[in-house]
Design an enzyme around this catalytic site. Structure first.
Site, PDB file in Angstrom:
ATOM      1  N   SER A   1      12.088 -15.975 -28.508  1.00 58.38           N
ATOM      2  CA  SER A   1      11.942 -17.407 -28.226  1.00 58.38           C
ATOM      3  C   SER A   1      12.876 -17.829 -27.101  1.00 58.38           C
ATOM      4  CB  SER A   1      12.243 -18.227 -29.482  1.00 58.38           C
ATOM      5  OG  SER A   1      11.299 -17.975 -30.481  1.00 58.38           O
TER       6      SER A   1
ATOM      7  N   ARG B   1      12.683  -5.864 -33.359  1.00 62.00           N
ATOM      8  CA  ARG B   1      12.356  -5.407 -32.015  1.00 62.00           C
ATOM      9  C   ARG B   1      13.214  -4.219 -31.616  1.00 62.00           C
ATOM     10  NH1 ARG B   1      13.488 -11.235 -29.749  1.00 62.00           N
ATOM     11  NH2 ARG B   1      15.232 -10.654 -31.033  1.00 62.00           N
TER      12      ARG B   1
ATOM     13  N   HIS C   1       5.931 -13.316 -33.045  1.00 63.15           N
ATOM     14  CA  HIS C   1       5.928 -13.903 -34.393  1.00 63.15           C
ATOM     15  C   HIS C   1       4.510 -13.899 -34.966  1.00 63.15           C
ATOM     16  CE1 HIS C   1       9.528 -16.371 -32.824  1.00 63.15           C
ATOM     17  NE2 HIS C   1      10.021 -15.504 -33.696  1.00 63.15           N
TER      18      HIS C   1
ATOM     19  N   LYS D   1      22.668 -24.688 -35.042  1.00 64.60           N
ATOM     20  CA  LYS D   1      21.839 -24.469 -33.852  1.00 64.60           C
ATOM     21  C   LYS D   1      21.143 -25.748 -33.435  1.00 64.60           C
ATOM     22  CE  LYS D   1      20.432 -19.622 -34.106  1.00 64.60           C
ATOM     23  NZ  LYS D   1      19.269 -18.736 -34.244  1.00 64.60           N
TER      24      LYS D   1
END
Length: 166
Positions: A128, A90, A17, A41
């Site tokens: 993460s 990614r 990040h 979440k």
């Protein structure tokens, strides 16, 4: 003034990040890193804790602001007079999801564009979730997250274990 918004959950912020943030500030006059609050979440860190962690990490980058937001990203964009969303990618799987989100955001507001930045090779595997998993099993997260984040993450995991009685 060109203002871009870099949204995410950042639970916690990783070196991946941070790489996207550092590269984004070279392109835009201001980058607003925003912690999007997703009621679906349950994060390890509260949104407020994430904002504070990110502020610590980017304190030496002058044209970065850190905020949180609940609601539609396009509403936040209008509020901040921005029409550029920055998303880091990614892998192809990231692209599929982020491409859908870009189309939705553009449908909600035709002025909003999403700019995709490829992650640096050293961060290709980094997420993460994987950092939290390694940290939960006392693995070495050096080089995966900024040092201040590593310390806070270890403390948070310890605190969570105490609450659960582990």
């Amino acid at each position: 003034m060109r203002v871009a918004v870099y949204p995410g959950s950042f639970d916690p912020i990783t070196n991946g990040h941070l790489d996207i943030i550092k590269r984004s500030v070279k392109v835009f006059d201001e980058v607003i890193v925003t912690v999007l609050i997703n009621p679906e979440k349950k994060g390890l860190f509260t949104p407020e804790e994430r904002v504070e962690l990110i502020k610590k990490v980017v304190k030496d980058i002058p044209n970065v602001r850190v905020e949180s937001f609940f609601g539609l990203l396009v509403d936040f964009m209008r509020e901040k007079n921005s029409n550029i969303i920055i998303k880091g990618l990614r892998a192809v799987s990231d692209f599929e999801y982020e491409f859908q989100m870009a189309l939705i955001n553009n449908t909600l507001d035709a002025n909003v564009e999403t700019l995709f930045m490829m992650t640096s090779a050293q961060n290709l595997f980094l997420s993460s979730s994987s950092v939290k998993q390694v940290a939960m099993f006392n693995g070495d997260i050096t080089g995966l997250v900024p040092e201040v984040v590593a310390e806070e993450l270890k403390a948070k995991i310890k605190e969570t274990r105490k609450k659960k009685g582990d």
